[in-house]
Design a protein around this motif. Sequence first.
Motif, PDB file in Angstrom:
ATOM      1  N   THR A 115       0.841  -1.205   0.000  1.00 18.68           N
ATOM      2  CA  THR A 115       0.000   0.000   0.000  1.00 18.68           C
ATOM      3  C   THR A 115       0.876   1.256   0.000  1.00 18.68           C
ATOM      4  OG1 THR A 115      -0.114   0.019   2.422  1.00 18.68           O
ATOM      5  CG2 THR A 115      -1.868  -1.169   1.236  1.00 18.68           C
ATOM      6  N   HIS A 116       1.989   1.178   0.738  1.00 18.14           N
ATOM      7  CA  HIS A 116       3.000   2.226   0.772  1.00 18.14           C
ATOM      8  C   HIS A 116       4.224   1.637   1.456  1.00 18.14           C
ATOM      9  CE1 HIS A 116       1.041   2.537   4.653  1.00 18.14           C
ATOM     10  NE2 HIS A 116       1.926   3.396   5.108  1.00 18.14           N
ATOM     11  N   LEU A 117       5.296   2.404   1.571  1.00 12.65           N
ATOM     12  CA  LEU A 117       6.574   1.797   1.977  1.00 12.65           C
ATOM     13  C   LEU A 117       7.060   2.228   3.359  1.00 12.65           C
ATOM     14  CD1 LEU A 117       8.468   1.763  -1.469  1.00 12.65           C
ATOM     15  CD2 LEU A 117       7.308  -0.140  -0.313  1.00 12.65           C
ATOM     16  N   GLY A 119       7.795   1.633   7.372  1.00 11.14           N
ATOM     17  CA  GLY A 119       8.395   0.455   7.977  1.00 11.14           C
ATOM     18  C   GLY A 119       7.418  -0.591   8.469  1.00 11.14           C
ATOM     19  N   ASP A 120       6.259  -0.176   8.999  1.00 12.09           N
ATOM     20  CA  ASP A 120       5.322  -1.158   9.545  1.00 12.09           C
ATOM     21  C   ASP A 120       4.584  -1.924   8.446  1.00 12.09           C
ATOM     22  OD1 ASP A 120       4.244   1.489   9.210  1.00 12.09           O
ATOM     23  OD2 ASP A 120       2.390   0.823  10.164  1.00 12.09           O
ATOM     24  N   HIS A 121       4.875  -1.592   7.190  1.00  8.84           N
ATOM     25  CA  HIS A 121       4.300  -2.300   6.038  1.00  8.84           C
ATOM     26  C   HIS A 121       5.385  -2.988   5.211  1.00  8.84           C
ATOM     27  CE1 HIS A 121       0.428  -0.090   6.537  1.00  8.84           C
ATOM     28  NE2 HIS A 121       1.270   0.648   7.241  1.00  8.84           N
ATOM     29  N   ALA A 122       6.585  -2.406   5.238  1.00  8.24           N
ATOM     30  CA  ALA A 122       7.641  -2.862   4.325  1.00  8.24           C
ATOM     31  C   ALA A 122       8.829  -3.527   5.018  1.00  8.24           C
ATOM     32  CB  ALA A 122       8.152  -1.674   3.500  1.00  8.24           C
ATOM     33  N   ALA A 216      -5.353   0.632   3.553  1.00 11.81           N
ATOM     34  CA  ALA A 216      -4.019   1.073   3.987  1.00 11.81           C
ATOM     35  C   ALA A 216      -4.099   1.884   5.272  1.00 11.81           C
ATOM     36  CB  ALA A 216      -3.321   1.838   2.860  1.00 11.81           C
ATOM     37  N   ASP A 217      -3.491   3.071   5.272  1.00 12.65           N
ATOM     38  CA  ASP A 217      -3.380   3.883   6.483  1.00 12.65           C
ATOM     39  C   ASP A 217      -4.231   5.142   6.414  1.00 12.65           C
ATOM     40  OD1 ASP A 217      -1.574   1.949   7.188  1.00 12.65           O
ATOM     41  OD2 ASP A 217      -0.046   3.352   7.901  1.00 12.65           O
ATOM     42  N   VAL A 218      -5.407   5.034   5.787  1.00 13.59           N
ATOM     43  CA  VAL A 218      -6.331   6.175   5.834  1.00 13.59           C
ATOM     44  C   VAL A 218      -6.784   6.386   7.278  1.00 13.59           C
ATOM     45  CG1 VAL A 218      -8.589   7.022   5.090  1.00 13.59           C
ATOM     46  CG2 VAL A 218      -7.063   5.916   3.440  1.00 13.59           C
ATOM     47  N   LEU A 219      -6.973   5.270   8.021  1.00 11.75           N
ATOM     48  CA  LEU A 219      -7.331   5.335   9.438  1.00 11.75           C
ATOM     49  C   LEU A 219      -6.250   4.660  10.272  1.00 11.75           C
ATOM     50  CD1 LEU A 219     -11.066   4.202   9.185  1.00 11.75           C
ATOM     51  CD2 LEU A 219     -10.314   6.473   9.900  1.00 11.75           C
ATOM     52  N   HIS A 220      -5.862   5.302  11.367  1.00 11.18           N
ATOM     53  CA  HIS A 220      -4.928   4.673  12.314  1.00 11.18           C
ATOM     54  C   HIS A 220      -5.614   4.251  13.604  1.00 11.18           C
ATOM     55  CE1 HIS A 220      -1.915   6.329   9.599  1.00 11.18           C
ATOM     56  NE2 HIS A 220      -1.137   5.390  10.067  1.00 11.18           N
ATOM     57  N   LEU A 221      -6.705   4.913  13.930  1.00  9.88           N
ATOM     58  CA  LEU A 221      -7.455   4.536  15.127  1.00  9.88           C
ATOM     59  C   LEU A 221      -8.920   4.946  14.909  1.00  9.88           C
ATOM     60  CD1 LEU A 221      -6.980   3.201  17.874  1.00  9.88           C
ATOM     61  CD2 LEU A 221      -6.633   5.467  18.842  1.00  9.88           C
ATOM     62  N   ALA A 263      -4.784  -1.534   7.698  1.00 12.36           N
ATOM     63  CA  ALA A 263      -3.603  -2.062   8.378  1.00 12.36           C
ATOM     64  C   ALA A 263      -3.650  -1.776   9.870  1.00 12.36           C
ATOM     65  CB  ALA A 263      -2.341  -1.457   7.765  1.00 12.36           C
ATOM     66  N   HIS A 264      -4.387  -0.739  10.286  1.00 13.35           N
ATOM     67  CA  HIS A 264      -4.387  -0.373  11.701  1.00 13.35           C
ATOM     68  C   HIS A 264      -5.784  -0.376  12.310  1.00 13.35           C
ATOM     69  CE1 HIS A 264      -0.225   0.304  11.068  1.00 13.35           C
ATOM     70  NE2 HIS A 264      -0.451   1.242  10.162  1.00 13.35           N
ATOM     71  N   ILE A 265      -6.751  -0.873  11.568  1.00 12.17           N
ATOM     72  CA  ILE A 265      -8.086  -1.067  12.128  1.00 12.17           C
ATOM     73  C   ILE A 265      -7.996  -2.295  13.043  1.00 12.17           C
ATOM     74  CG2 ILE A 265     -10.457  -1.729  11.540  1.00 12.17           C
ATOM     75  CD1 ILE A 265     -10.114  -0.011   8.966  1.00 12.17           C
TER      76      ILE A 265
HETATM   77 ZN   LIG Z   1       1.048   1.951   8.902  1.00 10.72          ZN
END
Ligand SMILES: [Zn+2]
Length: 287
Positions: A115-117, A119-122, A216-221, A263-265
């Motif tokens: 989704t993007h690069l 660290g918590d994804h790549a 992806a990371d549109v939402l973090h919490l 990824a963070h839901i």
């Molecule tokens: Zn992330």
Amino acid sequence: MRETTRRIRASGGQAQPIPVDGVELFALCDGYLNVDMSRFPDVVRGIGDALAAADGQDLDDLAISVNAFLIRTPDRLCLVDAGDGKRRGDQLGQLPLALQRAGHKPEEVTDLLLTHLHGDHAAGLAKDGAPAFPNAKLHVAAEEIAFWRAPEKLDELQSVQLPFAEAALRLYADRLVVIRPGEEVLPGVTVRALPGHTPGQVGFLLGQRDPVLLSADVLHLPALQVQHPEWGFLFDADRAGARAMRQQLLAEAAESGLRLAGAHIPFPGVIRILAGAGGLSFETAGG
Ligand SMILES: [Zn+2]
């Protein structure tokens, strides 16, 4: 410890099927990030405390899920994001265990969709300086590659993430596939642009009858950001752009019923957005 926090901390290494037509989809839990509200610099204390508490979280001791997703078709085995790797102890880097629990070895993965690069994804793409998925192609959006290949333009926070992006692009250079929004990257899997968190961030849309967007990371919490999409995340590269993207996608999901996976839901990482008199809310939806 509050209920949601306890559940997220216990979920590392788990795999959970998510119902969707067309492909087989699993949420894989890499573990969790343990952070405080400094990662959410716009949060208004009091309002934020109440929203977090209602969801079983504590603003001073947040557990944020780190998820990846596994897509299985008759002839492909595809990972969407690769987790944080083994760089921060045992609370993260559980993706290989989750993959194993889904019945697979890293060697069997044919495609990696990033989704993007960050660290918590790549970071999980590498193991001991070598590709962790020795037989997989790496699919990354053109705009995301361009962003990390101009390091002189990165601010201080994004520079922290640069080593993971560089390692991914270097280790998989001979099997890098450049993807673009609108493209059907695998049968039944379409790329969607979600710029803001990074300029080249993309999601992946699956299913016809009750589709799900791996967002992806549109939402973090969600506990904070569904009601307050204006509350950004520290590592959003373009804070205003990320805010606008979040507002736009939440409005669309509330209107259309589109399920959002992320990824963070909180694991298993799928919610549906509901519109009501008091604004937007969410419920878990699948997995
Ligand atoms: Zn992330």
